[in-house]
Write a protein that holds these residues in place. Structure first.
Motif, PDB file in Angstrom:
ATOM      1  N   ARG A 137      -4.867   8.433  -8.521  1.00 32.94           N
ATOM      2  CA  ARG A 137      -4.822   7.078  -7.978  1.00 32.94           C
ATOM      3  C   ARG A 137      -3.424   6.485  -8.109  1.00 32.94           C
ATOM      4  O   ARG A 137      -2.911   5.828  -7.202  1.00 32.94           O
ATOM      5  CB  ARG A 137      -5.848   6.227  -8.723  1.00 32.94           C
ATOM      6  N   ASP A 138      -2.804   6.743  -9.227  1.00 29.30           N
ATOM      7  CA  ASP A 138      -1.442   6.242  -9.451  1.00 29.30           C
ATOM      8  C   ASP A 138      -0.467   6.875  -8.454  1.00 29.30           C
ATOM      9  O   ASP A 138       0.378   6.197  -7.871  1.00 29.30           O
ATOM     10  CB  ASP A 138      -1.018   6.558 -10.886  1.00 29.30           C
ATOM     11  N   PHE A 139      -0.605   8.183  -8.246  1.00 33.76           N
ATOM     12  CA  PHE A 139       0.259   8.878  -7.292  1.00 33.76           C
ATOM     13  C   PHE A 139       0.063   8.337  -5.884  1.00 33.76           C
ATOM     14  O   PHE A 139       1.023   8.066  -5.158  1.00 33.76           O
ATOM     15  CB  PHE A 139      -0.045  10.374  -7.338  1.00 33.76           C
ATOM     16  N   MET A 140      -1.197   8.149  -5.495  1.00 31.46           N
ATOM     17  CA  MET A 140      -1.490   7.696  -4.142  1.00 31.46           C
ATOM     18  C   MET A 140      -0.963   6.283  -3.891  1.00 31.46           C
ATOM     19  O   MET A 140      -0.400   5.988  -2.843  1.00 31.46           O
ATOM     20  CB  MET A 140      -3.003   7.756  -3.899  1.00 31.46           C
ATOM     21  N   LEU A 141      -1.128   5.393  -4.864  1.00 31.57           N
ATOM     22  CA  LEU A 141      -0.756   3.999  -4.664  1.00 31.57           C
ATOM     23  C   LEU A 141       0.743   3.763  -4.767  1.00 31.57           C
ATOM     24  O   LEU A 141       1.282   2.860  -4.120  1.00 31.57           O
ATOM     25  CB  LEU A 141      -1.475   3.102  -5.681  1.00 31.57           C
ATOM     26  N   HIS A 142       1.447   4.561  -5.550  1.00 26.19           N
ATOM     27  CA  HIS A 142       2.832   4.216  -5.866  1.00 26.19           C
ATOM     28  C   HIS A 142       3.866   5.264  -5.464  1.00 26.19           C
ATOM     29  O   HIS A 142       5.062   5.001  -5.566  1.00 26.19           O
ATOM     30  CB  HIS A 142       2.959   3.943  -7.370  1.00 26.19           C
ATOM     31  N   SER A 143       3.442   6.440  -5.014  1.00 24.19           N
ATOM     32  CA  SER A 143       4.414   7.463  -4.634  1.00 24.19           C
ATOM     33  C   SER A 143       4.466   7.703  -3.135  1.00 24.19           C
ATOM     34  O   SER A 143       5.527   8.001  -2.589  1.00 24.19           O
ATOM     35  CB  SER A 143       4.099   8.790  -5.348  1.00 24.19           C
ATOM     36  N   LEU A 144       3.331   7.596  -2.454  1.00 18.93           N
ATOM     37  CA  LEU A 144       3.308   7.875  -1.024  1.00 18.93           C
ATOM     38  C   LEU A 144       4.001   6.774  -0.238  1.00 18.93           C
ATOM     39  O   LEU A 144       3.982   5.608  -0.625  1.00 18.93           O
ATOM     40  CB  LEU A 144       1.865   8.032  -0.539  1.00 18.93           C
ATOM     41  N   ARG A 145       4.598   7.159   0.883  1.00 17.38           N
ATOM     42  CA  ARG A 145       5.235   6.199   1.777  1.00 17.38           C
ATOM     43  C   ARG A 145       4.168   5.537   2.657  1.00 17.38           C
ATOM     44  O   ARG A 145       3.090   6.107   2.877  1.00 17.38           O
ATOM     45  CB  ARG A 145       6.258   6.899   2.667  1.00 17.38           C
ATOM     46  N   PRO A 146       4.463   4.362   3.209  1.00 14.07           N
ATOM     47  CA  PRO A 146       3.480   3.706   4.091  1.00 14.07           C
ATOM     48  C   PRO A 146       3.083   4.547   5.296  1.00 14.07           C
ATOM     49  O   PRO A 146       1.971   4.412   5.802  1.00 14.07           O
ATOM     50  CB  PRO A 146       4.210   2.425   4.517  1.00 14.07           C
ATOM     51  N   THR A 147       3.985   5.411   5.772  1.00 15.78           N
ATOM     52  CA  THR A 147       3.651   6.232   6.937  1.00 15.78           C
ATOM     53  C   THR A 147       2.818   7.457   6.575  1.00 15.78           C
ATOM     54  O   THR A 147       2.291   8.125   7.466  1.00 15.78           O
ATOM     55  CB  THR A 147       4.938   6.711   7.630  1.00 15.78           C
ATOM     56  N   THR A 168      -6.018   8.843   6.271  1.00 13.82           N
ATOM     57  CA  THR A 168      -5.881   7.429   6.630  1.00 13.82           C
ATOM     58  C   THR A 168      -4.706   6.825   5.867  1.00 13.82           C
ATOM     59  O   THR A 168      -4.349   7.303   4.777  1.00 13.82           O
ATOM     60  CB  THR A 168      -7.172   6.656   6.286  1.00 13.82           C
ATOM     61  N   PRO A 169      -4.083   5.762   6.404  1.00 14.72           N
ATOM     62  CA  PRO A 169      -3.075   5.020   5.639  1.00 14.72           C
ATOM     63  C   PRO A 169      -3.689   3.958   4.746  1.00 14.72           C
ATOM     64  O   PRO A 169      -2.966   3.266   4.028  1.00 14.72           O
ATOM     65  CB  PRO A 169      -2.227   4.371   6.746  1.00 14.72           C
ATOM     66  N   ASP A 170      -5.015   3.801   4.775  1.00 18.36           N
ATOM     67  CA  ASP A 170      -5.719   2.727   4.067  1.00 18.36           C
ATOM     68  C   ASP A 170      -5.802   3.055   2.579  1.00 18.36           C
ATOM     69  O   ASP A 170      -6.675   3.802   2.122  1.00 18.36           O
ATOM     70  CB  ASP A 170      -7.114   2.555   4.662  1.00 18.36           C
ATOM     71  N   ARG A 171      -4.880   2.470   1.788  1.00 17.92           N
ATOM     72  CA  ARG A 171      -4.833   2.774   0.357  1.00 17.92           C
ATOM     73  C   ARG A 171      -6.045   2.231  -0.399  1.00 17.92           C
ATOM     74  O   ARG A 171      -6.464   2.800  -1.409  1.00 17.92           O
ATOM     75  CB  ARG A 171      -3.544   2.219  -0.253  1.00 17.92           C
ATOM     76  N   ALA A 172      -6.610   1.128   0.072  1.00 15.27           N
ATOM     77  CA  ALA A 172      -7.753   0.545  -0.623  1.00 15.27           C
ATOM     78  C   ALA A 172      -8.969   1.466  -0.535  1.00 15.27           C
ATOM     79  O   ALA A 172      -9.655   1.707  -1.538  1.00 15.27           O
ATOM     80  CB  ALA A 172      -8.073  -0.830  -0.044  1.00 15.27           C
ATOM     81  N   GLN A 173      -9.257   1.995   0.661  1.00 15.66           N
ATOM     82  CA  GLN A 173     -10.389   2.904   0.798  1.00 15.66           C
ATOM     83  C   GLN A 173     -10.135   4.205   0.039  1.00 15.66           C
ATOM     84  O   GLN A 173     -11.052   4.778  -0.563  1.00 15.66           O
ATOM     85  CB  GLN A 173     -10.650   3.192   2.278  1.00 15.66           C
ATOM     86  N   LEU A 174      -8.899   4.681   0.046  1.00 16.74           N
ATOM     87  CA  LEU A 174      -8.571   5.886  -0.710  1.00 16.74           C
ATOM     88  C   LEU A 174      -8.774   5.668  -2.208  1.00 16.74           C
ATOM     89  O   LEU A 174      -9.298   6.545  -2.907  1.00 16.74           O
ATOM     90  CB  LEU A 174      -7.129   6.306  -0.425  1.00 16.74           C
ATOM     91  N   ALA A 175      -8.359   4.495  -2.705  1.00 16.29           N
ATOM     92  CA  ALA A 175      -8.550   4.196  -4.123  1.00 16.29           C
ATOM     93  C   ALA A 175     -10.031   4.185  -4.479  1.00 16.29           C
ATOM     94  O   ALA A 175     -10.444   4.696  -5.524  1.00 16.29           O
ATOM     95  CB  ALA A 175      -7.913   2.847  -4.460  1.00 16.29           C
TER      96      ALA A 175
END
Length: 746
Positions: A137-147, A168-175
């Motif tokens: 979760r930390d990697f997904m929210l803070h390392s990935l670029r918006p694209t 998807t680019p939707d970080r909330a659903q991924l979290a």
């Protein structure tokens, strides 16, 4: 998502009863094969990453620096793009709020980075899986670029790979997907199940919580893991672990062969997703001795080897277990075949040994400690999976940001090379690629090893079809196999969210192409809406079956018009729609922006011009009622002077036609209105021609709502595509609001 609305009523008028022509059950699939033995022009896109000796991305290369070979034959490049994420968008800042991704079309789909976070629940302990979620979760929210696009999936021996959240680019659903791994507590369920897996939960249920995930220290993460929800998840993971232990008491080789088969199927499905896929595998690995044989550095293994050597010297070969000594040839063959599928699908396995994430104390450290201690290390097997696909093994860390950081850095510059093949058969055959480049000494070249020729759509498995549809929605790259037009208009509904009808028009000629005259036409309709942060906020989907013996004539005269709706709070959004033929995969993809006003501010607002539909041109199909929706809903919004009408998404007008239209406005003051209009060409340039006249302000009986009747004539406009832009000036404040609609002159 469905929300209760106060003081609203439903009713679609009887005049729209033809909207009920949609079939309730999925249609049967036509059996006629239409792709067998045919060929087509195929654009092959090859994403290439180049890194210098120190591992940094190499910039400044030109098309002339590259050569591409398909099965040994050099190809002529027909396209060359450079995607540099450091130029396109800034690097992420730790703990900063997410940035909206670039608009659709600014980044080629094959050049977008894709990460599949795959959690192995059978070859991992429950405690390790829980802690892996924090790192993921930390990697997904803070390392990935918006694209970047990401997806979440799980693997178990019982079910194989299972998609939780699609790319998807939707970080909330991924979290949320990482939090739950797709498992829900008894009695907890969504009112609707998203067929493409963009939404795992209602957005408002967790979006605020997800923005702060991973910001605390390790102790805070462990403390948050002690909630009731996590305890329920742990119980579920323990049940899966116990089942895996039972299976492990059987034949371990069969487990790994089943693992390789289902993972190989996943790799083949991922080939349908463009671009390179980084499969971040969270696992403790399977017993590496079954793959690689005994570890010669282990003391117990050395003793076994010495004993076997004595048996060999005494010619007691029946006591020697070669599989135990050198690894099982069955397992080795199965694993090699699986990894070849990953390489061919342009997938890189980045393996994370989550056994190194265990710490003493906390949830799960009780009864399963001994079981965890007895698990054989799978580190060597994880290293093998990663190394053979060009990835790396990461171990002994709770922080993936640093270890995966260089993977992200070296792929931040992508050279997208394209060539065309007109002689490919639709047989799914694999074609090997080789890329040469004029590079400095020590530079490293990374590219896809090959590609599969197209296959008939009917031969794709359900996951491949699902991923194809999901990529069409996520990328929003226009597609015109089916002629698609959209009309989206937000209507005020009181205190609740806006009621946003979505009119989807599909041209009849494109629908009927290749269809049997009296057959069945099956369509899939998907509509999703994302906000400025790229988060999905609502959707609808439906399978429609049409009997062409009854509906073919009406489709030939116009086409299919579908009526659906979304429910949205004030804000700016993009509506994404995909319509696909269920038999042959031909599809139309379109998107349009929509802004839902802040109604409470009582500022003047104008909806898009709503042209009245000409009778007899369209087969009308209405959405099914949403599960769990209240009996009350919105009064059908498209009425004027009490009479219903159906609006045109893209009116097609004759040169001398006088077309009637309605302008819906909010919060205009009393007095004479000033109405202006302008015709624009397809490039947005103003043109002379077109006449808006006969504007009439009608009485609606609803405070703050105006419906203006007008007539539009496309005078002086040759055949072609245009945009009509209309502006209304508020007589009270002098402020002006404008909106537009596309139209065509036949």
């Amino acid at each position: 998502m469905t929300r209760p609305r106060a003081a609203l009523r439903i009713c679609l008028p009887l005049a729209l009863s033809p909207l009920l022509l949609a079939a309730a059950a999925p249609p049967r699939q036509p059996a006629a094969p239409r792709f067998e033995g045919t060929s087509q022009v195929v654009a092959v896109e090859v994403p290439v990453n180049v890194s210098s000796r120190d591992g940094r991305p190499l910039r400044g290369l030109k098309a002339a620096d590259f050569e591409v070979y398909d099965e040994g034959r050099r190809q002529t490049l027909t396209g060359f793009d450079v995607v540099d994420l450091d130029v396109l968008e800034p690097a992420p800042v730790a703990d900063a709020p997410p940035v909206a991704p670039p608009r659709a079309g600014e980044l080629p789909s094959p050049a977008r980075r894709r990460f599949l976070l795959l959690f192995d629940l059978s070859f991992s302990s429950p405690t390790s899986v829980l802690k892996a979620r924090v790192a993921a979760r930390d990697f997904m929210l803070h390392s990935l670029r918006p694209t970047d696009l990401a997806a979440v999936a799980t693997y178990t021996l019982e079910t194989g790979p299972r998609l939780v959240v699609t790319f998807t680019p939707d970080r909330a659903q991924l979290a949320r997907g990482i939090d739950t791994l797709g498992q829900r507590r008894p009695g907890e369920a969504l009112p609707r199940v998203d067929p493409l897996h963009f939404l795992i939960d209602t957005p408002h249920a967790f979006v605020e919580q997800s923005s702060g995930v991973g910001q605390g220290n390790g102790q805070q993460d462990l403390a948050s893991a002690r909630t009731n929800a996590e305890s329920a998840l742990l119980d579920s993971l323990k049940a899966i672990s116990k089942q895996a232990d039972k299976l492990q008491k059987g034949y371990e080789t069969s487990q790994i062969k089943a693992y390789t088969r289902s993972m190989g199927d996943l790799a083949r499905a991922l080939d349908s997703v463009p671009g390179r896929k980084h499969v971040v595998l969270f696992s403790e690995g399977f017993d590496s001795r079954l793959l690689l044989g005994r570890d010669p550095t282990d003391e117990a293994s050395r003793a076994e080897t010495q004993e076997e050597q004595l048996d060999i010297e005494q010619n007691a070969l029946h006591f020697v277990d070669n599989d135990n000594r050198f690894g099982s040839t069955e397992v080795q063959s199965a694993v090699k075949a699986m990894l070849e599928r990953f390489r061919r699908a342009d997938c890189v396995i980045e393996a994370v040994d989550i056994g190194g994430l265990r710490t003493s104390g906390g949830i799960g450290s009780g009864n399963d400690v001994n079981a965890e201690a007895q698990r054989r290390s799978g580190e060597d097997s994880l290293f093998y999976l990663a190394n053979e696909t060009g990835g790396e093994l990461f171990k002994d860390t709770n922080n993936l940001r640093e270890q995966l950081g260089h993977v992200l850095e070296r792929s931040s510059v992508t050279y997208l090379l394209s060539f065309e093949r007109s002689d490919l058969k639709a047989d799914g055959a694999y074609h090997r690629l080789r890329v040469k480049a004029n590079l400095p000494s020590g530079a490293h070249l990374s590219y896809r090893a090959g590609y599969f020729a197209p296959r008939p759509f009917r031969e794709l498995d359900p996951l491949e079809k699902n991923l194809l549809a999901g990529d069409g929605i996520a990328a929003v790259t226009p597609r015109h196999d089916l002629d698609l037009s959209l009309l989206v208009a937000p209507f005020r509904t009181g205190a609740g969210p806006a009621y946003v009808p979505v009119i989807v028009e599909v041209g009849g000629k494109s629908l009927l192409a290749g269809q049997a005259e009296n057959g069945t036409l099956g369509l899939e309709i998907y509509a999703y809406v994302s906000d400025e942060r790229g988060e999905m906020r609502d959707y609808f989907s439906q399978v429609v079956g049409l009997d062409l013996g009854k509906a073919g004539k009406l489709l030939a005269e116009g086409g299919l018009k579908y009526y659906g709706h979304l429910e949205l709070a004030p804000g700016r959004y993009r509506v994404r729609v995909l319509v696909r033929n269920r038999a042959d995969g031909r599809a139309g993809v379109a998107s349009t922006p929509v802004e839902v006003p802040a109604w409470e501010q009582a500022a003047p607002e104008l909806l898009p011009p709503l042209f009245f539909q000409a009778p007899g041109r369209w087969l009308l199909v209405r959405e099914r009622p949403r599960e769990g929706a209240r009996a009350e809903s919105v009064v059908y919004p498209f009425t004027v002077k009490g009479e219903p009408y159906v609006p045109e998404a893209k009116p097609a007008l004759a040169p001398a036609e006088k077309a009637r239209l309605c302008l819906v406005a909010y919060n205009l003051g009393p007095g004479d209105l000033h109405i202006g209009s302008q015709v624009l060409d397809a490039a947005g340039r103003p043109l002379a021609g077109g006449l808006l006249s006969g504007v009439e302000r009608t009485a609606t009986g609803i405070a703050g709502v105006d419906k203006l009747l007008a007539t539009f004539e496309p005078t002086g406009l040759p055949a072609g595509d245009y945009v009509l832009r209309v502006a209304v000036r508020d007589p009270r404040t002098g402020s002006q609001r404008a909106n537009s609609v596309p139209f065509a002159v036949r």
